[in-house]
Write an enzyme that holds these catalytic residues in place. Structure first.
Site, PDB file in Angstrom:
ATOM      1  CB  CYS A 292      -0.961   0.004   1.187  1.00  0.00           C
ATOM      2  SG  CYS A 292      -0.257  -0.669   2.701  1.00  0.00           S
TER       3      CYS A 292
ATOM      4  CG  HIS B 133      -0.601   4.017   4.607  1.00  0.00           C
ATOM      5  ND1 HIS B 133      -1.229   3.698   5.792  1.00  0.00           N
ATOM      6  CD2 HIS B 133      -0.220   2.826   4.062  1.00  0.00           C
ATOM      7  CE1 HIS B 133      -1.231   2.384   5.955  1.00  0.00           C
ATOM      8  NE2 HIS B 133      -0.631   1.833   4.912  1.00  0.00           N
TER       9      HIS B 133
END
Ligand code: L14
Length: 347
Positions: free
Chosen positions: A132, A252
């Site tokens: 990710c 994130h």
């Protein structure tokens, strides 16, 4: 004429944080499904999940489960992928694997469709979905590499707890409530479940994501380093990473320093990213405009802001990159790969 062909699709890890997002994304994007099979460990088998107007019962994954499956999306952990991906391929399925099991395997394409879609063609039954943190950074770096060349990247990440799964989300909630009630915090999971030391994540920051390697970097950091070079087809690129877990649930964020080969400017980089696929530029310091994890959550784009020139290195720039780790970082990217397989007849 529109293509009316439909496919048998399986989701392995259907009850997990990423699996659930894959199911929602397949529904939202109206993926051409003939039959959807939901698979899990024996522990979660029997769970009922709604897909469109149907209730599907999750089945225990076995090698035979993949009989007749065209596309299998895996996100049940690396060790399960190691065992079941070859079984699925043997039965004719193409596997899109969301774990680190095959990413650095030379015979397995590692793909972000906006970046290296054509690499999919060379697959031998397995296509790996990158980590990710890697996906959002490389989606933003690729248009920069294409236009100005790229020779160095230094990244620090600020990663959400959902990356460590639904249990980690619960751990943060429990600790936050305990903290505010003045009670002791119980840490049983983060930074890494299988390791002996656990630290509270609530009101804290943990500079460890995944296990340490012999070189002093964590595996998450090495994934970012190695995957970035592979996806960008740039083995000579210098990459360093520091990956940190912070106490928020989704998306994130990353502080990315990069050095280009050709002289450019902040406004030129902004213009390049503004028109790049999958990117939303949100960069206006005068109006205090920049992306944050909360506003990226639930969205499929990669958001970029805070682009500025390094004060000492005239080829160095800094930027801030934010994206939903479960969507572009996982489910959305995997379904994009599935769409590309179908659209291009690369199954
Ligand atoms: O490599 O804990 O796909 O945030 C991505 C999430 C590894 C763990 C991967 C996390 C995982 C990471």
């Amino acid at each position: 004429m529109s293509n009316t062909k439909t496919y048998n699709v399986a989701v392995l890890g259907a009850t997990g944080a990423v699996g659930q997002k894959i199911i929602e994304t397949l529904e939202m994007k109206n993926f051409p499904i003939k039959q959807l099979k939901l698979l899990s460990s024996s522990r979660s088998a029997g769970t009922k999940i709604k897909f469109n107007d149907e209730i599907i019962i999750v089945e225990e994954a076995k090698p035979e489960s993949f009989e007749g499956v065209d596309i299998a999306l895996f996100s049940a952990g690396g060790s399960i992928s190691k065992v079941l991906a070859p079984e699925a391929v043997k039965r004719g399925a193409v596997v899109i694997d969301n774990t680190s099991a095959y990413r650095m395997d030379e015979s397995v394409p590692l793909v972000i469709p906006e970046v290296n879609e054509t690499d999919i063609q060379a697959h031998n039954g397995i296509i790996a979905n990158p980590n990710c943190s890697t996906i959002q950074m490389v989606t933003a770096l690729k248009p920069i590499q294409d236009k100005y060349g790229l020779n160095r990247v230094i990244v620090s990440t600020y990663q959400a707890v959902s990356g460590a799964g639904a249990e980690a989300v619960e751990e943060l909630k429990d600790q936050a409530q305990a903290f505010l009630a003045g009670e002791d915090l119980h840490a049983e999971l983060l930074p890494v479940k299988s390791e002996s030391n656990h630290y509270p994540i609530a009101f804290n920051a943990l500079p460890q994501i995944d296990v340490f390697q012999d070189n002093g970097y964590t595996f998450e950091e090495m994934k970012m380093i190695n995957e970035t070079k592979k996806i960008l087809h740039h083995a000579e690129l210098s990459v360093a990473a520091t990956c940190v877990r912070l106490p928020f649930f989704t998306s994130h964020a990353e502080s990315v320093y990069f050095e280009v080969e050709e002289d450019t400017s902040v406004s030129s980089i902004q213009a390049t990213l503004k028109h790049a696929p999958g990117i939303v530029l949100k960069d206006n310091p005068q109006k205090q405009e920049y992306p944050t994890p909360l506003d990226a959550a639930g969205k499929s784009d990669v958001f970029v802001g805070r682009i500025r020139k390094d004060l000492d290195d005239h080829k160095g720039y800094h930027m801030w990159v934010v994206s939903d780790n479960l969507l572009k970082g996982a489910a959305w990217n995997s379904v994009q790969i599935a769409e590309s397989l179908v659209k291009n007849n690369w199954l």
